[in-house]
Design an enzyme around this catalytic site. Sequence first.
Site, PDB file in Angstrom:
ATOM      1  N   ASP A   1     -19.403 -31.958  20.048  1.00  0.00           N
ATOM      2  CA  ASP A   1     -19.236 -30.730  20.998  1.00  0.00           C
ATOM      3  C   ASP A   1     -19.370 -29.558  19.987  1.00  0.00           C
ATOM      4  OD1 ASP A   1     -17.982 -30.102  23.769  1.00  0.00           O
ATOM      5  OD2 ASP A   1     -17.300 -28.698  22.244  1.00  0.00           O
TER       6      ASP A   1
ATOM      7  N   ASN B   1     -22.332 -17.427  24.696  1.00  0.00           N
ATOM      8  CA  ASN B   1     -22.919 -17.175  26.151  1.00  0.00           C
ATOM      9  C   ASN B   1     -22.239 -15.869  26.426  1.00  0.00           C
ATOM     10  OD1 ASN B   1     -24.511 -19.411  26.659  1.00  0.00           O
ATOM     11  ND2 ASN B   1     -22.851 -20.519  27.436  1.00  0.00           N
TER      12      ASN B   1
ATOM     13  N   HIS C   1     -26.542 -15.984  28.048  1.00  0.00           N
ATOM     14  CA  HIS C   1     -26.975 -17.123  28.124  1.00  0.00           C
ATOM     15  C   HIS C   1     -28.447 -17.489  27.601  1.00  0.00           C
ATOM     16  CE1 HIS C   1     -23.776 -18.725  30.873  1.00  0.00           C
ATOM     17  NE2 HIS C   1     -23.580 -17.342  31.252  1.00  0.00           N
TER      18      HIS C   1
ATOM     19  N   ASP D   1     -29.152 -20.947  25.255  1.00  0.00           N
ATOM     20  CA  ASP D   1     -30.023 -21.930  25.610  1.00  0.00           C
ATOM     21  C   ASP D   1     -30.786 -22.207  24.413  1.00  0.00           C
ATOM     22  OD1 ASP D   1     -29.134 -21.998  28.258  1.00  0.00           O
ATOM     23  OD2 ASP D   1     -30.829 -21.079  29.293  1.00  0.00           O
TER      24      ASP D   1
ATOM     25  N   ARG E   1     -33.405 -44.948  14.273  1.00  0.00           N
ATOM     26  CA  ARG E   1     -33.975 -46.404  14.460  1.00  0.00           C
ATOM     27  C   ARG E   1     -34.428 -46.557  15.806  1.00  0.00           C
ATOM     28  NH1 ARG E   1     -28.725 -48.475  11.194  1.00  0.00           N
ATOM     29  NH2 ARG E   1     -28.028 -46.787  12.325  1.00  0.00           N
TER      30      ARG E   1
ATOM     31  N   GLU F   1     -22.313 -28.319  26.553  1.00  0.00           N
ATOM     32  CA  GLU F   1     -22.624 -28.065  25.184  1.00  0.00           C
ATOM     33  C   GLU F   1     -22.249 -29.543  24.327  1.00  0.00           C
ATOM     34  OE1 GLU F   1     -18.771 -26.073  25.772  1.00  0.00           O
ATOM     35  OE2 GLU F   1     -20.467 -26.294  26.786  1.00  0.00           O
TER      36      GLU F   1
END
Length: 310
Positions: free
Chosen positions: A188, A196, A201, A205, A221, A232
Amino acid sequence: MLDTPPDERFDRITRIAARVYGADVAFLSFVDADQQWMKSKTSDALSDHIERDRSICTMVVASGAEMVIEDMRQDPMLEGHPVARDIPWRFYAGVPLRGEEGSVIGTLCILREEPGAPPAFNIDVLRDLADISSHELTLARRNTELHQLSNTDALTGLPNRRMFDQEFHRSWRRARRTGVSTSLLLLDLDHFKEVNDTAGHQAGDQVLAKFGRFLSSFAARPDDLAARVGGEEFALILAGSDEPGAAKVADAIIRALDAIALPHPLRKVITTSIGCATLRSDEDHVNWWTRADRALYAAKAGGRAQAQSL
């Protein structure tokens, strides 16, 4: 196709093979480096998977040629074989399944408890069914590619939550089948709402897109997976990583993220909190996720920009 749920396309083929030949068991299998896995089988008397070096089908895979054995208990070719004398079936017929490149990726086989071929036995039908199976595999692969395109997060280029849920369940099944340690990391971005709210925003982004590219490099792998599972929130499946290995990757992510210094409008750089959980042998996938989520909560409660394991 490995470790995917039952599929009527292949169940139909094994049912036809069993009926045509009056077989006690018909099965369609795939192989990887270590195991043979039954994608479809007509009897639960047959195991879902077996070590490749203990499988009779490994001879079909190795040679790329069809094989018929009248009596597995008496055939000198199987003298000393680890399972041929112990299984309840005696007659065996198998043909190879081939991928798009022509390589052998599995087998289609029938088994009978009585020795000797069934009346008027002809392997042509089994061969034709194997060709149909290979065609279905090609269609399945192309459908999977289309499915992946439609389940990719447009902003980060990572699999989205719907794709992750499917692959997470498959990873759980694979880990249970192979016994290979597999770990889940939930990530997180710390204080992301401030990005934001303060910078807009569009800036948020840009951070998400850059972090998505950054995280994808840690899915190194073939069976690893990085995904965006929320606003997020991100997830990383590490196939083959035990608890110390997962902790090492989590620490590397935190240090590498600090090194690239994605800007935060109020806190200098973007950081992430990480929760780690390594699948336990008797654990279902729901509890596995819950432990990782609790570990993430502990990392955030402990001050963020850190990893915790449960």
